[in-house]
Write a protein that holds these residues in place. Structure first.
Motif, PDB file in Angstrom:
ATOM      1  N   UNK A   1       0.839  -1.207   0.000  1.00 48.66           N
ATOM      2  CA  UNK A   1       0.000   0.000   0.000  1.00 48.66           C
ATOM      3  C   UNK A   1       0.871   1.254   0.000  1.00 48.66           C
ATOM      4  N   UNK A   2       1.951   1.246   0.801  1.00 51.68           N
ATOM      5  CA  UNK A   2       2.844   2.415   0.872  1.00 51.68           C
ATOM      6  C   UNK A   2       3.477   2.682  -0.491  1.00 51.68           C
TER       7      UNK A   2
ATOM      8  N   UNK B   1       3.086   6.113  -2.680  1.00 53.57           N
ATOM      9  CA  UNK B   1       4.254   6.899  -3.130  1.00 53.57           C
ATOM     10  C   UNK B   1       4.211   7.116  -4.632  1.00 53.57           C
ATOM     11  N   UNK B   2       3.842   6.067  -5.364  1.00 51.56           N
ATOM     12  CA  UNK B   2       3.747   6.204  -6.815  1.00 51.56           C
ATOM     13  C   UNK B   2       2.666   7.188  -7.207  1.00 51.56           C
ATOM     14  N   UNK B   3       1.546   7.138  -6.462  1.00 54.26           N
ATOM     15  CA  UNK B   3       0.461   8.073  -6.765  1.00 54.26           C
ATOM     16  C   UNK B   3       0.882   9.517  -6.515  1.00 54.26           C
ATOM     17  N   UNK B   4       1.607   9.766  -5.390  1.00 53.38           N
ATOM     18  CA  UNK B   4       2.073  11.130  -5.094  1.00 53.38           C
ATOM     19  C   UNK B   4       3.066  11.621  -6.146  1.00 53.38           C
ATOM     20  N   UNK B   5       3.897  10.693  -6.655  1.00 59.49           N
ATOM     21  CA  UNK B   5       4.896  11.091  -7.643  1.00 59.49           C
ATOM     22  C   UNK B   5       4.301  11.227  -9.039  1.00 59.49           C
TER      23      UNK B   5
ATOM     24  N   UNK C   1      -0.877   4.217 -12.222  1.00 61.84           N
ATOM     25  CA  UNK C   1      -1.026   2.888 -11.630  1.00 61.84           C
ATOM     26  C   UNK C   1      -1.394   1.888 -12.723  1.00 61.84           C
ATOM     27  N   UNK C   2      -0.644   0.803 -12.804  1.00 65.80           N
ATOM     28  CA  UNK C   2      -0.915  -0.263 -13.787  1.00 65.80           C
ATOM     29  C   UNK C   2      -1.481  -1.464 -13.057  1.00 65.80           C
ATOM     30  N   UNK C   3      -2.713  -1.279 -12.581  1.00 70.01           N
ATOM     31  CA  UNK C   3      -3.363  -2.341 -11.798  1.00 70.01           C
ATOM     32  C   UNK C   3      -4.635  -2.743 -12.516  1.00 70.01           C
ATOM     33  N   UNK C   4      -4.628  -3.825 -13.285  1.00 68.91           N
ATOM     34  CA  UNK C   4      -5.860  -4.254 -13.983  1.00 68.91           C
ATOM     35  C   UNK C   4      -6.905  -4.712 -12.989  1.00 68.91           C
ATOM     36  N   UNK C   5      -8.103  -4.438 -13.268  1.00 69.75           N
ATOM     37  CA  UNK C   5      -9.197  -4.845 -12.387  1.00 69.75           C
ATOM     38  C   UNK C   5     -10.504  -4.684 -13.097  1.00 69.75           C
ATOM     39  N   UNK C   6     -11.562  -4.774 -12.342  1.00 68.86           N
ATOM     40  CA  UNK C   6     -12.918  -4.696 -12.885  1.00 68.86           C
ATOM     41  C   UNK C   6     -13.693  -3.713 -12.041  1.00 68.86           C
TER      42      UNK C   6
END
Length: 534
Positions: free
Chosen positions: A49-50, A54-58, A62-67
């Motif tokens: 999660x951390x 951090x990636x979101x703040x920078x 986000x490369x997170x596939x989902x539905x």
């Protein structure tokens, strides 16, 4: 870190729990809350999660596939899968009936693995082994039963003279295969077969599951060959002669024991070795009746009742016939000797074809001479023209150009001598044109202008065709239809022509020998150099 607000926005289908209905999760937020608490409490969840925060703040996407249920949630509120990649099968498609709804499609498995195992891994189906080099292994029950029997017979190692019971009771093979089996196991020639050595050969190498033909074939053949030779049968015949009660009288005459063994082997190869190359393949052994005859010989005390291969009376007839023709007793016969066979029944032309070695190459190394093995093949072919080996033998003789068909001219060539002999004997001659019409009616060939081997094998009267062409005595007997012979055939339909001939000849030869013994005044007085040694 407070995620309570996001839990309520969680799409139930993201959990990928086929055991729990998404509607049940939506109607009971408490379930989703508990699942989320369990996931957030895992040790590897906090670093994950951390890292995402951090990636979101920078500003890293986000490369997170989902539905998700909408495009907004798909980009902003997507949660990683709680299951490892490929650990759960896809959901079955929902019915399109009812209110219209957006079809949701998974992009792919999540790359964010988790050790949370709420759904068991799918069981991988194992394909059972279906090929075994030595054949399918025996069932445990059969193996245990065999081992129990082995333990009953084995205490210490067994010598060769005590091994016959193992061959008969455990292996279920003819007892006269005992020596061959013993030597196959005792490769070091110690003279003893131990329990462990027998189990290793018979059970562990899977001989137990093979059929009798394969077992005997494997025991008799040489390790580096894939076929049986004539020499491979000699140990079996030696043991048969030494142990069979019906052959006990031959033990005082070893020279005739050897002749008997040779004759049996020649007869086996005549009928079973259909390729005629002297190499008996497993396929030929399985298709023939050799194994059944061996079992019969082992069970029957009267060897003369084993008509196939092993009958002593049959050997007696063959050997005496050869001895009668071999006037100088050099164990070879020439054309002039053979022309006297059957009271000069054969024509010169057919004898010439035999000595040209067209039907079969002679084993004799002397030019123009036929050996004993060659004579065995001849007499079996001559006296039983209903068998396939005989039909093939004589077909090659008549087929002058070797093109695989018998034409009118070829048949007429051989019949001309028959016609001449009938005229010399003041018999009413039968013209070839009439004979040819008769032959066509007897065989019923596919093409009436010629005859093939297939045509002859498809008719029961093919043997009579060859008699018409080159055996005058049998031709005349066929024309007169001897009622005595017809009655014999009807009384014993299972007997072959060879069986009937051998029976008649044995009786005749026995009567002649008895009469000769009576004239000499003693059954023990006879001249070995002139008379047949019986």
């Amino acid at each position: 870190m407070d995620f309570s607000g996001d839990v309520l926005c969680l799409d139930a289908e993201l959990l990928q729990l086929p055991e729990v209905s998404p509607l049940a999760i939506k109607s009971n937020p408490y379930v989703a809350d508990k699942l989320f608490e369990q996931w957030i409490s895992l040790p590897e969840t906090a670093p994950l999660v951390k890292s995402l925060l951090d990636n979101a703040k920078a500003g890293v996407p986000l490369n997170v596939p989902g539905t998700s249920s909408s495009t907004t949630t798909a980009t902003g509120n997507s949660l990683p899968s709680m299951f490892p990649a490929g650990s759960a099968p896809p959901l079955s498609p929902r019915s399109s009936s009812g209110s219209p709804r957006v079809v949701k499609q998974r992009v792919g498995p999540s790359t964010l693995g988790s050790s949370l195992k709420l759904v068991s891994e799918p069981v991988r189906e194992l394909i059972p082994q279906f090929y075994f080099q030595n054949g399918c292994p025996p069932p445990n029950e059969l193996k245990e039963r065999c081992l129990f029997r082995i333990n009953q017979f084995f205490s210490d190692g067994l010598p060769i003279h005590e091994f016959k019971l193992i061959t008969k009771e455990i292996c279920k093979l003819p007892s006269f295969c005992s020596t061959a089996l013993f030597r196959k196991i005792d490769v070091d020639c110690t003279g003893i077969v131990t329990r462990e050595a027998f189990i290793d050969y018979w059970v562990n190498s899977n001989m137990l599951m093979k059929d009798s033909a394969t077992q005997i074939f494997t025991i008799l053949k040489q390790p580096d060959l894939k076929y049986l030779t004539q020499d491979d049968f000699k140990p079996v015949l030696r043991e048969l002669l030494a142990t069979h009660p019906g052959l006990e009288f031959l033990q005082s005459t070893p020279e005739f024991q050897e002749r008997y063994a040779e004759t049996v082997i020649y007869r086996i190869f005549y009928y079973v070795n259909r390729s005629g190359n002297g190499c008996l393949a497993l396929k030929e052994v399985k298709h023939g009746d050799l194994i059944a005859a061996m079992q019969h010989a082992d069970e029957e005390e009267d060897i003369n009742k084993v008509l196939r291969y092993f009958s002593y009376e049959h050997f007696y007839v063959i050997y005496c016939k050869f001895w009668e023709l071999d006037t100088d007793h050099d164990f070879l016969i020439d054309k002039e000797n053979l022309i006297r066979y059957g009271n000069h029944a054969l024509t010169y032309r057919i004898v010439d074809r035999i000595f040209s070695q067209v039907p079969r190459k002679f084993t004799s190394k002397i030019e123009g001479k036929m050996g004993y093995e060659d004579f065995v093949y001849f007499i079996l072919s001559e006296e039983d023209k209903s068998s396939e080996p005989s039909l093939e033998y004589w077909f090659k003789c008549i087929d002058l150009d070797g093109n695989g068909v018998l034409t009118r001219n070829e048949m007429q060539f051989f019949y001309e001598e028959q016609l001449h002999r009938m005229e010399c004997m003041a018999q009413e001659p039968v013209l070839f044109e009439d004979i040819l019409c008769q032959i066509v009616d007897m065989i019923g060939p596919e093409n009436e202008s010629y005859f093939t081997l297939r045509d002859l094998k498809g008719s029961k009267l093919s043997g009579s065709v060859f008699n018409i062409l080159f055996n005058l005595n049998k031709f005349m007997a066929f024309e007169t239809r001897d009622p005595f012979l017809i009655r014999q055939e009807r009384e014993n339909p299972t007997l072959t022509e060879w069986d009937r001939f051998a029976h008649r000849e044995y009786i005749r030869l026995s009567m002649e020998e008895d009469a000769e013994d009576a004239s000499n005044g003693s059954a023990d007085v006879w001249d070995e150099s002139l008379e047949a040694p019986f």
